[in-house]
Structure formats: C-alpha cells, structure tokens
Design a protein around this motif. Structure first.
Motif, PDB file in Angstrom:
ATOM      1  N   GLY A 132      34.120  11.478  49.319  1.00 36.17           N
ATOM      2  CA  GLY A 132      34.737  11.850  47.908  1.00 36.17           C
ATOM      3  C   GLY A 132      33.713  12.735  47.231  1.00 36.17           C
ATOM      4  O   GLY A 132      32.674  12.858  47.799  1.00 36.17           O
ATOM      5  N   ALA A 133      34.135  13.579  46.141  1.00 33.02           N
ATOM      6  CA  ALA A 133      33.236  14.394  45.375  1.00 33.02           C
ATOM      7  C   ALA A 133      33.477  13.969  43.965  1.00 33.02           C
ATOM      8  O   ALA A 133      34.598  14.036  43.423  1.00 33.02           O
ATOM      9  N   GLY A 134      32.427  13.947  43.152  1.00 32.67           N
ATOM     10  CA  GLY A 134      32.542  14.035  41.805  1.00 32.67           C
ATOM     11  C   GLY A 134      33.236  15.408  41.172  1.00 32.67           C
ATOM     12  O   GLY A 134      32.603  16.421  41.163  1.00 32.67           O
ATOM     13  N   VAL A 135      34.344  15.264  40.443  1.00 38.01           N
ATOM     14  CA  VAL A 135      34.977  16.385  39.794  1.00 38.01           C
ATOM     15  C   VAL A 135      34.650  16.403  38.299  1.00 38.01           C
ATOM     16  O   VAL A 135      35.065  15.612  37.612  1.00 38.01           O
ATOM     17  N   VAL A 136      34.097  17.549  37.772  1.00 34.47           N
ATOM     18  CA  VAL A 136      33.853  17.681  36.538  1.00 34.47           C
ATOM     19  C   VAL A 136      34.471  18.994  36.093  1.00 34.47           C
ATOM     20  O   VAL A 136      34.750  19.932  36.815  1.00 34.47           O
ATOM     21  N   ALA A 137      34.246  19.324  34.696  1.00 35.66           N
ATOM     22  CA  ALA A 137      34.736  20.409  34.211  1.00 35.66           C
ATOM     23  C   ALA A 137      34.292  21.878  34.903  1.00 35.66           C
ATOM     24  O   ALA A 137      34.984  22.811  35.037  1.00 35.66           O
ATOM     25  N   ALA A 138      32.981  21.603  35.254  1.00 39.98           N
ATOM     26  CA  ALA A 138      32.469  22.868  35.666  1.00 39.98           C
ATOM     27  C   ALA A 138      32.602  22.952  37.521  1.00 39.98           C
ATOM     28  O   ALA A 138      32.008  23.849  38.109  1.00 39.98           O
ATOM     29  N   SER A 139      33.292  21.989  37.884  1.00 40.33           N
ATOM     30  CA  SER A 139      33.666  21.938  39.626  1.00 40.33           C
ATOM     31  C   SER A 139      34.393  23.204  39.972  1.00 40.33           C
ATOM     32  O   SER A 139      35.269  23.653  39.323  1.00 40.33           O
ATOM     33  N   GLU A 140      33.958  23.821  41.349  1.00 40.05           N
ATOM     34  CA  GLU A 140      34.741  24.646  41.908  1.00 40.05           C
ATOM     35  C   GLU A 140      35.483  23.870  42.890  1.00 40.05           C
ATOM     36  O   GLU A 140      34.572  23.457  43.996  1.00 40.05           O
ATOM     37  N   PRO A 141      36.752  24.157  43.027  1.00 40.58           N
ATOM     38  CA  PRO A 141      37.665  23.289  44.120  1.00 40.58           C
ATOM     39  C   PRO A 141      37.096  23.513  45.384  1.00 40.58           C
ATOM     40  O   PRO A 141      36.999  22.418  46.370  1.00 40.58           O
ATOM     41  N   GLU A 142      36.813  24.898  45.868  1.00 42.66           N
ATOM     42  CA  GLU A 142      36.471  24.901  47.333  1.00 42.66           C
ATOM     43  C   GLU A 142      35.079  24.251  47.699  1.00 42.66           C
ATOM     44  O   GLU A 142      34.731  23.857  48.713  1.00 42.66           O
ATOM     45  N   ALA A 143      34.104  24.221  46.647  1.00 46.12           N
ATOM     46  CA  ALA A 143      32.711  23.587  46.631  1.00 46.12           C
ATOM     47  C   ALA A 143      32.825  22.247  47.008  1.00 46.12           C
ATOM     48  O   ALA A 143      32.251  21.658  47.850  1.00 46.12           O
ATOM     49  N   GLU A 144      33.767  21.601  46.157  1.00 44.78           N
ATOM     50  CA  GLU A 144      33.981  20.144  46.269  1.00 44.78           C
ATOM     51  C   GLU A 144      34.700  19.729  47.594  1.00 44.78           C
ATOM     52  O   GLU A 144      34.301  18.641  48.422  1.00 44.78           O
ATOM     53  N   ALA A 145      35.367  20.615  48.016  1.00 37.94           N
ATOM     54  CA  ALA A 145      36.036  20.296  49.191  1.00 37.94           C
ATOM     55  C   ALA A 145      34.965  20.447  50.620  1.00 37.94           C
ATOM     56  O   ALA A 145      34.933  19.537  51.493  1.00 37.94           O
ATOM     57  N   GLU A 146      34.049  21.407  50.466  1.00 36.63           N
ATOM     58  CA  GLU A 146      32.984  21.575  51.347  1.00 36.63           C
ATOM     59  C   GLU A 146      31.967  20.471  51.283  1.00 36.63           C
ATOM     60  O   GLU A 146      31.324  19.962  52.163  1.00 36.63           O
TER      61      GLU A 146
END
Length: 386
Positions: free
Chosen positions: A355-369
């Motif tokens: 899993g990855a922590g998602v916040v307002a500044a998150s970039e979707p592709e970076a979280e998938a990576e």
C-alpha cells in the motif's frame, strides 16, 4: 516476563531456530529475540470481550505461557492467536554471525502473476481520493493493491522465510498459520508498540521512497525524502496519532521533533521512535497495540472515513495485511508489529500486498510505483518479477 538475551550469544543460537521452522510452526524474529513456537495448547476464541482481555484471561490460566500470532486489519474479524504447546527463544538474528552466510537463491520457479488492481486502475483510485481530499472530505487514506502469484510446484515456505530473514535480519520477520492451509509470512520494518516492564516504544513509519542500486542515487533519494514537504506532512500526521493514542497509558512520553531515516533492502522510510513510561501496569502491550491500531500509516485520517474509502476503492479484503503480528506474555510484555511487506501462502499460490499513503499532494503514478517497489521484498524472495 520473557527473558532477554546476552549481547554476545553463542554462534548459531538464533539461526538454529530459523533453520528449525517447519509447516504449522510459528516463527517471529525481532531486534530483541528470535522465537519458534510449536503446537497449539489453546486458541484465542472470538468473543464479545475486547481481544486484549480475552488474551489476558487465557494467559492468566497459563502464567508461563506466551501468546503468538496475528490480528486482522479489521479487529472485529477472527484473530489467529494461540498459546503454543512449546516455545523456544533465542537472541536476535542480527547478533548471530551465521545469519551472514549465503542462502540458496530461489529455484527457477515459473510464476503466473495477476495484479489486482492493475497499476492504471490503482492510479485512478488514487486520483479519485486526491480529488476528494482537495474538496476537504478527508486528509489521508492508505490504498493497497495485491499480486497473486501462482506457481507450478508446491510452495517452499521455509526457503522463502530464510531469504526474507537473511535479507533484513534487523527487521521483523514472521511466518505463522492463519487459517487451515494458509500461512502469513513477511518481513515488516514497522514496530507498532513494544512493552518491556514499564518502558513503551513505538516506531511509526510514513513517507517512503524506493532504494537505488546506484550508491550516489540512493543517497540522493534518502536526502530528498528528509526534505520532502509532502512526506514530512504525511509522517507528522501518523506520529501525532500515535502520540495521542499512547498518551493515556503514559506518565511521560517523548516524541522527537523531526524524523530520521531507516532503510530496508528495497525502501527508505521516514521513522520516529516514540518512547513512553507506562502509567498503567495492568495495560499489556497487546491492549496498547489494539488502541493504536489502525494508525494513519495503514488506514488514513479521519480513521472511519478512511476505512470507508478503502472499502469502496480496494477490490479485495485485506485480511491480515496491515493488521498486527507478534507475541505477548503473562506479565504484559510483548512486541506487536504492523503486518506489511507480507504475503499469504496457500499450496501453490502467494498473495502479496502493498500500500501507499495518499495525501492531497500525491501523484497517482508515483504511488503506483511505490507499491511496485514494496512488492520487491517478496518478489526477490521467490525469484519473480513484475
């Protein structure tokens, strides 16, 4: 209280327990000890009473006993906790020189890999969550995905455990049955809480970046993580939640002002070690762990809304992933770890979670990576690649 071990133990004392692990055993290695449990004297049942109370009552009937096992992400689901028939303990793996000996690599196994969800679908889920955060609905959610690996031969779980333990011997390595025919195994970097007498320690991790095989780039990534406003904010939210949950149990508590870095074989993480002096001697490590769980590091904030977003977004039941795994004794001491970098094994199938922590500044592709990088802990242990 389970005894600690001398700083210079006999060579091979810890690795002998690792080598002794077999099907249906329960193995946990931490920075303080190595534990191998066999048999089941008593399983902790489902019930109306809080889980920690059920465990305390079971240990009261067996004061020399130890409880070992795992608790799901959803604490209302059945736990996989037992009082084993026998327990052997030894020093930590990292203190045993034999842990440095090479271990056989994965045999040339062939794996069929199914991603659930696919990275593109996962990224869309992240983007939808970010949009809702910008609208002010919530501030963080942890979104996970899975890999299902199907082999052509029965799984060799003891060999997988060997590779996990020897790759990160200073972490928290575990293998134990959860339901008949299924084994939970992994190598977590994150201590939820430990209690030793009156001393409490928690080590929340939040904010991560993948390691690099190039030394200069690896150092650059570590330095950038320490300066990342997005990751520092994500980390601060988790540390504050841990502080608030621990405070009622403590007469004093110390929270460092800034995080440090810890590394695993595949990831850098922002890390804060929170320490406290226990003010309630009757509160076991497990009771405090249940009060802390789930932290924003595995769920989000506000907690209940984050749970709802997780249920709406993830196309699977987390089960024991992002739950708790560890041990506790009748004195209330114990070590309970966040169940990440893990997989569930059944005959020829491995289900990996990340899993990855998602916040307002998150970039979707970076979280998938990031999830792909976290999968590498296990993919390397079984000789598979995405």
């Amino acid at each position: 209280m389970m005894a600690d071990h001398p700083a210079h133990p006999a060579v091979g004392a810890a690795t002998a327990l690792l080598d002794g692990y077999g099907p249906d055993d329960r193995f946990i290695a931490t920075p303080t000890r190595t534990l191998l449990a066999r048999g089941v004297r008593r399983a902790i049942p489902q019930g109306d009473a809080p889980l920690a109370r059920r465990v305390t009552d079971a240990l009261a009937d067996s004061p020399s006993g130890v409880v070992v096992g795992a608790i799901p992400f959803d604490q209302s689901a059945p736990p996989a906790l037992v009082l084993p028939e026998s327990v052997r303990t030894g020093p930590p793996l990292a203190s045993d020189p034999l842990i440095a000996l090479p271990v056989a690599g994965p045999a040339g196994a062939r794996w069929d890999i199914r991603q659930d969800p696919e990275p593109e679908v996962y990224a869309k889920g992240v983007a939808a969550a970010v949009d809702r955060m910008w609208q002010g609905e919530f501030s963080k959610v942890v979104l996970a995905r899975t890999l299902e690996l199907t082999g052509h031969e029965p799984l060799d779980i003891p060999s997988m455990l060997q590779r996990l333990a020897r790759r990160d011997p200073s972490g928290y390595t575990f293998a134990l049955p959860t339901t008949p025919g299924r084994t939970l195994l992994g190598a977590s970097p994150e201590l939820l809480v430990s209690r030793r007498g009156g001393a409490l320690v928690a080590n929340p991790l939040a904010g991560s970046t993948p390691r690099s095989t190039d030394l200069a780039e690896d150092v650059r990534r570590a330095a950038a993580l320490l300066q990342s406003a997005k990751d520092l904010h994500e980390h601060a939210v988790v540390v504050d939640a841990v502080h608030q949950a621990m405070a009622p149990y403590c007469s004093e508590i110390d929270v460092p002002a800034r995080p440090t870095l810890i590394r695993t074989a595949t990831m850098w993480h922002l890390s804060t070690t929170v320490t406290g002096a226990l003010d309630r001697p009757d509160a076991s490590a497990l009771e405090i762990a249940c009060a802390l769980h789930p932290t924003p590091a595995v769920c989000g904030t506000p907690t209940e809304l984050a749970r709802t977003v997780i249920r709406e977004t993830e196309p699977f039941d987390r089960g024991f992933f992002t739950g708790i795994v560890g041990w506790g004794d009748a004195s209330g001491d114990g070590e309970w770890v966040v169940t990440i970098r893990c997989a569930e094994a059944a005959e020829r199938t491995l289900r990996l979670y990340a899993g990855a922590g998602v916040v307002a500044a998150s970039e979707p592709e970076a979280e998938a990576e990031e999830t792909a990088a976290k999968f590498r802990t296990f993919l390397n242990a079984v000789g598979a690649e995405l």
